[in-house]
Design an enzyme around this catalytic site. Structure first.
Site, short mmCIF file in Angstrom:
data_model
loop_
_atom_site.label_atom_id
_atom_site.label_comp_id
_atom_site.label_asym_id
_atom_site.label_seq_id
_atom_site.Cartn_x
_atom_site.Cartn_y
_atom_site.Cartn_z
N ARG A 61 22.25 39.90 133.88
CA ARG A 61 22.99 38.82 134.52
C ARG A 61 22.12 37.65 134.98
O ARG A 61 22.44 36.48 134.73
CB ARG A 61 23.77 39.35 135.74
N ARG A 114 11.12 36.29 137.16
CA ARG A 114 11.35 37.65 137.68
C ARG A 114 10.05 38.41 137.55
O ARG A 114 9.43 38.41 136.48
CB ARG A 114 12.44 38.39 136.90
N HIS A 142 15.72 38.57 146.30
CA HIS A 142 16.44 38.02 145.14
C HIS A 142 17.39 36.95 145.71
O HIS A 142 18.59 37.15 145.79
CB HIS A 142 17.21 39.15 144.46
C1 NCD Z 1 19.92 43.27 140.84
C2 NCD Z 1 18.43 43.06 140.77
O1 NCD Z 1 17.86 42.87 139.71
O2 NCD Z 1 17.85 43.08 141.85
N1 NCD Z 1 20.56 42.86 139.68
C3 NCD Z 1 20.87 41.53 139.58
O3 NCD Z 1 20.04 40.67 139.52
N2 NCD Z 1 22.17 41.22 139.62
C4 NCD Z 1 20.33 44.59 141.32
C5 NCD Z 1 19.77 45.81 140.69
O4 NCD Z 1 19.01 45.77 139.73
O5 NCD Z 1 20.13 46.89 141.18
#
Ligand code: NCD
Length: 322
Positions: A61, A114, A142
């Site tokens: 996502r 990321r 995040h």
């Molecule tokens: C989350 C993340 O990567 O922190 N996912 C996201 O970005 N929507 C949650 C997760 O990985 O559990």
């Protein structure tokens, strides 16, 4: 400091945003992005702008929505790697800092990062003249996910002040929980129930922050105890990729941290169920998905899903930043 993004150059931590900017700038822009998308507006406000997308760590996502948001506004993704740990010189031992300095030499308008270790975005920002967006750093934060979560709460409940929320699951490593908890520190009268097994509790630094900002919070192991009291369920996955051992969520010794039919029966009729996704075994999907309160993945009529909010918030963020 530059004024264009609430006074921020980089987007690193949720606590850096002001309530005023979130409510008066970001949320209206996000509404505008929704309207624009529904109208099929193909204008290109970000024409000529360049984004670099660097992901160390799994993502659907966040990565897809940033890329799609950028392209939909007419901007370009000039460089991206499938997994920067494997397919850049990091695989040969190059540091994050040298990677970011190199990309600064080539130039871009924004770097979406990321990273698989807490503090990665801050390390990158320390050597980058190009704005860094923290798209998740290990068990740290995040922030853009938390902004979208807050937006979706505002959309569905029409308020943030005074809400009660259960944040459930792996609270130790769940970075979306950390960022969202920090954002609640900007609002009035929010009550948080942290629901997790004893070994996965929310970290002390967040509790201290909440105390300082007069956010009331409680800790429990059993979501059944709080289900009838909350306006929002914020369910999260066990962060196995960050080292948490899988556990049985309905085994009494761990407490009870599943959302199923039993929880729906206890929950307020106008509550909502959120999950940043991906979802594994923490929601009994066959029981919960059909319920109108389940708004995590699929938009139901005019009830916008959290996933959909993700594309609009990222369009708004890129537009405002660039
Ligand atoms: C989350 C993340 O990567 O922190 N996912 C996201 O970005 N929507 C949650 C997760 O990985 O559990």
């Amino acid at each position: 400091m530059e004024k264009r993004f609430g006074g921020l150059k980089h987007i690193l931590r949720a606590q850096d945003f002001s309530r005023k900017w979130i409510e008066e700038v970001l949320f209206p822009k996000t509404d505008e992005m929704e309207a624009r998308t529904l109208k099929g507006d193909r204008g290109q406000p970000l024409f000529g702008k360049e984004m670099i997308s660097l992901f160390a760590g799994e993502s659907l996502r966040t990565r897809a929505s940033f890329n799609i948001a950028m392209k939909r506004l007419g901007g370009e993704i000039t460089f991206e790697t499938e997994d920067v740990r494997k397919f850049s010189s990091m695989a040969k031992g190059e540091s994050l800092e040298d990677t970011i300095i190199t990309l600064n030499e080539y130039g871009a308008d924004v770097i979406v990062l990321r990273y698989d270790e807490e503090g990665g975005a801050e390390r990158a920002a320390a050597v980058s003249d190009i704005p860094i967006i923290n798209a998740g750093d290990g068990g740290g934060q995040h922030p853009t996910q938390a902004l979208l979560d807050l937006y979706v709460i505002q959309k569905h409940l029409n308020r943030i002040d005074g809400i009660s929320i259960a944040m459930i699951g792996d609270l130790e490593k769940g970075r979306t929980v950390h960022s969202l908890a920090y954002l609640f520190g900007k609002f009035d009268g929010v009550k948080i129930y942290f629901v997790s097994p004893d070994n996965l509790k929310i970290k002390p630094d967040i509790k201290e922050y909440l105390n300082r900002h007069n956010v009331r919070f409680f800790e429990t192991k059993d979501v059944r105890e709080v289900a009838s009291k909350v306006d929002v369920f914020y369910q999260t996955r066990t962060q196995t990729n960050l080292g948490t051992k899988p556990f049985d969520r309905a085994d009494e010794k761990n407490g009870f941290t599943v959302i199923n039919k039993q929880i729906l029966d206890l929950a307020k009729k106008d509550s909502i169920i959120l999950h940043p996704l991906p979802c594994t075994d923490e929601i009994v999907r066959s029981e919960v998905d059909p319920d109108r309160r389940a708004v995590y993945i699929k938009t139901k009529g005019d009830r916008m899903s959290q996933v959909k909010g993700g594309i609009y918030i990222r369009m708004a963020i890129l537009w405002l930043l660039l």
